[in-house]
Design an enzyme around this catalytic site. Structure first.
Site, PDB file in Angstrom:
ATOM      1  N   ASP A  12       0.812  -1.227   0.000  1.00 51.79           N
ATOM      2  CA  ASP A  12       0.000   0.000   0.000  1.00 51.79           C
ATOM      3  C   ASP A  12       0.840   1.271   0.000  1.00 51.79           C
ATOM      4  OD1 ASP A  12      -2.265  -1.667   0.271  1.00 51.79           O
ATOM      5  OD2 ASP A  12      -1.953  -1.746   2.440  1.00 51.79           O
ATOM      6  N   GLU A  13       2.006   1.212  -0.595  1.00 51.08           N
ATOM      7  CA  GLU A  13       2.893   2.385  -0.574  1.00 51.08           C
ATOM      8  C   GLU A  13       2.494   3.440  -1.599  1.00 51.08           C
ATOM      9  OE1 GLU A  13       4.056  -0.693  -1.175  1.00 51.08           O
ATOM     10  OE2 GLU A  13       5.395  -1.289   0.469  1.00 51.08           O
ATOM     11  N   LYS A  15       2.161   2.360  -5.034  1.00 49.88           N
ATOM     12  CA  LYS A  15       2.850   1.915  -6.268  1.00 49.88           C
ATOM     13  C   LYS A  15       1.989   2.169  -7.501  1.00 49.88           C
ATOM     14  CE  LYS A  15       3.196  -2.224  -4.481  1.00 49.88           C
ATOM     15  NZ  LYS A  15       2.768  -1.960  -3.111  1.00 49.88           N
ATOM     16  N   GLY A  39      -4.197  -4.003  -4.439  1.00 48.17           N
ATOM     17  CA  GLY A  39      -5.193  -2.999  -4.796  1.00 48.17           C
ATOM     18  C   GLY A  39      -4.464  -1.735  -5.171  1.00 48.17           C
ATOM     19  N   HIS A  40      -4.233  -1.543  -6.460  1.00 46.58           N
ATOM     20  CA  HIS A  40      -3.473  -0.377  -6.908  1.00 46.58           C
ATOM     21  C   HIS A  40      -4.444   0.720  -7.341  1.00 46.58           C
ATOM     22  CE1 HIS A  40       0.182  -3.178  -7.710  1.00 46.58           C
ATOM     23  NE2 HIS A  40       0.005  -2.904  -6.438  1.00 46.58           N
ATOM     24  N   THR A 128      -6.196 -11.598   2.934  1.00 42.51           N
ATOM     25  CA  THR A 128      -7.249 -10.887   2.206  1.00 42.51           C
ATOM     26  C   THR A 128      -8.385 -11.832   1.814  1.00 42.51           C
ATOM     27  OG1 THR A 128      -6.088 -11.257   0.130  1.00 42.51           O
ATOM     28  CG2 THR A 128      -5.623  -9.192   1.257  1.00 42.51           C
ATOM     29  N   GLN A 219       2.176  -5.798  -3.221  1.00 40.93           N
ATOM     30  CA  GLN A 219       2.511  -5.898  -1.789  1.00 40.93           C
ATOM     31  C   GLN A 219       3.859  -5.193  -1.526  1.00 40.93           C
ATOM     32  OE1 GLN A 219       1.513  -9.296  -3.256  1.00 40.93           O
ATOM     33  NE2 GLN A 219      -0.481  -8.379  -3.019  1.00 40.93           N
ATOM     34  N   GLY A 297     -11.186  -3.039   2.477  1.00 42.13           N
ATOM     35  CA  GLY A 297     -11.778  -1.943   3.238  1.00 42.13           C
ATOM     36  C   GLY A 297     -11.326  -1.909   4.694  1.00 42.13           C
ATOM     37  N   ARG A 300      -6.160   0.446   7.969  1.00 40.26           N
ATOM     38  CA  ARG A 300      -4.741   0.087   8.042  1.00 40.26           C
ATOM     39  C   ARG A 300      -4.155   0.561   9.359  1.00 40.26           C
ATOM     40  NH1 ARG A 300      -4.055   2.438   2.135  1.00 40.26           N
ATOM     41  NH2 ARG A 300      -4.955   0.700   0.987  1.00 40.26           N
ATOM     42  N   THR A 409       2.861  14.296  -3.839  1.00 35.10           N
ATOM     43  CA  THR A 409       2.226  15.262  -2.934  1.00 35.10           C
ATOM     44  C   THR A 409       0.697  15.290  -3.067  1.00 35.10           C
ATOM     45  OG1 THR A 409       2.510  16.971  -4.610  1.00 35.10           O
ATOM     46  CG2 THR A 409       4.254  16.785  -2.954  1.00 35.10           C
ATOM     47  N   GLY A 410       0.141  14.250  -3.662  1.00 40.57           N
ATOM     48  CA  GLY A 410      -1.316  14.193  -3.809  1.00 40.57           C
ATOM     49  C   GLY A 410      -1.668  13.007  -4.677  1.00 40.57           C
TER      50      GLY A 410
HETATM   51  P1  IMP Z   1      -2.725 -12.801   1.532  1.00 44.42           P
HETATM   52  O1  IMP Z   1      -1.810 -12.218   0.519  1.00 44.42           O
HETATM   53  O2  IMP Z   1      -4.172 -12.583   1.220  1.00 44.42           O
HETATM   54  O3  IMP Z   1      -2.410 -14.245   1.826  1.00 44.42           O
HETATM   55  O4  IMP Z   1      -2.482 -12.024   2.914  1.00 44.42           O
HETATM   56  C1  IMP Z   1      -1.283 -12.167   3.658  1.00 44.42           C
HETATM   57  C2  IMP Z   1      -0.892 -10.848   4.328  1.00 44.42           C
HETATM   58  O5  IMP Z   1      -0.504  -9.903   3.337  1.00 44.42           O
HETATM   59  C3  IMP Z   1      -2.018 -10.189   5.114  1.00 44.42           C
HETATM   60  O6  IMP Z   1      -1.447  -9.508   6.227  1.00 44.42           O
HETATM   61  C4  IMP Z   1      -2.579  -9.165   4.146  1.00 44.42           C
HETATM   62  O7  IMP Z   1      -3.209  -8.085   4.797  1.00 44.42           O
HETATM   63  C5  IMP Z   1      -1.296  -8.711   3.459  1.00 44.42           C
HETATM   64  N1  IMP Z   1      -1.523  -8.218   2.111  1.00 44.42           N
HETATM   65  C6  IMP Z   1      -1.789  -8.941   0.999  1.00 44.42           C
HETATM   66  N2  IMP Z   1      -1.900  -8.143  -0.082  1.00 44.42           N
HETATM   67  C7  IMP Z   1      -1.683  -6.892   0.355  1.00 44.42           C
HETATM   68  C8  IMP Z   1      -1.613  -5.614  -0.308  1.00 44.42           C
HETATM   69  O8  IMP Z   1      -1.767  -5.486  -1.526  1.00 44.42           O
HETATM   70  N3  IMP Z   1      -1.355  -4.553   0.490  1.00 44.42           N
HETATM   71  C9  IMP Z   1      -1.124  -4.664   1.814  1.00 44.42           C
HETATM   72  N4  IMP Z   1      -1.168  -5.824   2.474  1.00 44.42           N
HETATM   73  C10 IMP Z   1      -1.439  -6.932   1.742  1.00 44.42           C
END
Ligand code: IMP
Length: 434
Positions: A12-13, A15, A39-40, A128, A219, A297, A300, A409-410
């Site tokens: 969730d940086e 990307k 989720g990009h 997830t 990720q 949803g 974080r 910045t946005g």
């Molecule tokens: P999984 O990938 O659904 O098996 O989840 C394993 C871990 O990775 C859990 O802590 C999820 O919240 C985290 N995770 C998986 N995909 C993402 C992502 O795209 N962003 C942030 N955390 C993620």
């Protein structure tokens, strides 16, 4: 020149925005791992797009997008995304291809994901629930179904039967009918087959004809199956090693590596996060940064920038540059903290520990910096940033050991500062200017 853009924290940086922004400089964007757990989020002219499986480059008409063998593909999720893009006037025909070696996520994987989490109880990972882990389990156990297997109806029927039976032996409250799964898979294959390619060969031919590729990570490094905070990780190699194995290319083709980090830290799901804030400041970051999962949803977990973790990610990936996102979320704070070490018992650690138990016992060592009152939101030139914001960035670069080529910045594409001097010094040969 080819560039890998990957997460250097817990995902969730931001990307999606960075990949979307840089895509016009490349001919191809290729995803190498993960699945629709990602989720990009990308905003284009005020319209929000959330891409889970399809590379964020798809929003640019002339660009070809590839889903590599390292990705696990839920065909229903893929088609839903294709349909959503079509609704917004974006056609993927002839420019979205999926590796014949990518493994499929089928309905039983989701059941097995939920079951595994329920069985873990207190030690749950907080997945997830998309079936990601079980699909990779099948791959490693050599019983997975690959995209290319759709061309062999007999073998496919046998594999579906075996895998559904295995699911039925484990999940007791419902029984899945393997023949109905098989008919779904046969339907899937009709739509998927035209997209199937040998992605490694496709890339090799593209390189020969001088095309450039952006490798898009999902990720983040601290969720990497090998180098992350195991077992609280995802099931793939989100770090740079995944580029070679997940696409079938040699390491010399990765010309540069950009690590994306937020100007603070977030994590979703379980597992240690040393700088997590449980107080009002944590909530302030969550609200300011809209830190709620793009896929699930879920709120974080938020905290201060963890330079120990980013330094570690810099080492694992050989980062050339950072892209620092969400600077504007820190606007208006009196004080900002940076974690530069961990206090662990009577020792101070400056290296990220391998053991998750030790990490959980660590207390962050902070240094404090003054905030800024003038907004950074929407600033597009480095020189226009408030002085304290520039100081903060300089300190992040220093303690992370990597310079920042890009500052966001946005959420809009254009709310971005590109630093030509850093690009020239660290990514020579790359023409990234927008
Ligand atoms: P999984 O990938 O659904 O098996 O989840 C394993 C871990 O990775 C859990 O802590 C999820 O919240 C985290 N995770 C998986 N995909 C993402 C992502 O795209 N962003 C942030 N955390 C993620």
């Amino acid at each position: 020149m080819n560039l890998a853009v990957l997460g250097a924290q817990w995902g969730d940086e931001g990307k999606g925005k960075i990949v979307d922004l840089l895509t016009p400089r490349f001919d191809i964007v290729a995803r190498y791992q993960g699945g629709h757990n990602a989720g990009h989020t990308v905003y284009v002219n005020g319209t929000k797009f959330v891409l889970r499986l399809i590379p964020s480059g798809i929003l640019h008409p002339g660009v070809t997008c590839l889903i590599g063998n390292g990705v696990v593909v839920d065909p229903q999720a893929l088609f839903a995304e294709v349909d959503e893009l079509a609704k917004n006037g974006i056609d993927v025909d002839g420019r979205l291809f999926v590796s014949d070696k990518a493994h499929l996520i089928l309905p039983y994987h989701r059941d097995l994901d939920l079951l595994a989490e329920a069985r873990r109880g207190e030690r749950k990972i907080g997945t997830t629930s998309r079936g990601i882990g079980p699909a990779y389990e099948d791959k490693i156990a050599r019983r997975g179904i690959r995209v290319g297997d759709l061309a062999d109806p007999k073998g496919l029927a046998q594999s579906v039967r075996d895998n559904v039976s295995a699911r039925n032996r484990l999940v007791h409250d419902t029984t899945m009918d393997w023949q109905s799964v098989l008919s779904q898979v046969v339907e899937i294959s009709k739509r998927l087959t035209p997209m199937v390619r040998d992605v490694s060969l496709f890339l090799s031919e593209a390189f020969t004809s001088g095309k450039s590729v952006l490798f898009e990570g999902a990720q983040g490094t601290l969720l990497d199956i090998d180098h992350g905070t195991y077992p609280f990780v995802t099931s793939s190699n989100a770090s740079v090693g995944g580029v070679c194995t997940g696409l079938g290319i040699g390491p010399r083709l990765i010309g540069g590596v950009m690590g994306v980090v937020k100007a603070y830290a977030t994590r979703v799901g379980e597992g240690p996060m040393p700088t997590e804030l449980h107080d009002d400041m944590g909530q302030r970051l969550r609200d300011g940064g809209n830190e709620y999962g793009a896929v699930t949803g879920r709120p974080r977990r938020c905290g201060w920038y963890d330079a120990v973790a980013v330094r570690y990610a810099a080492r694992i990936n050989g980062l050339d540059v950072l892209a620092i996102t969400k600077m504007d979320v820190l606007d208006g704070l009196d004080e900002i903290r940076i974690c530069t070490g961990y206090r662990c018992g009577d020792r101070t650690l400056t290296e990220f520990p391998s053991d998750v138990g030790q990490l959980a016992a660590c207390v962050p060592v902070y240094e404090s910096m003054p905030g800024w009152s003038e907004p950074t939101k929407g600033v597009r030139r480095f020189a226009d940033l408030p002085t304290n914001a520039r100081r903060y960035l300089a300190r992040l670069e220093e303690v992370s050991g990597v310079p920042a080529a890009l500052v966001s910045t946005g959420s809009d594409r254009n709310d971005t500062i590109l630093r030509d001097d850093v690009i020239a010094a660290r990514l020579p040969g790359f023409k990234l200017a927008i």
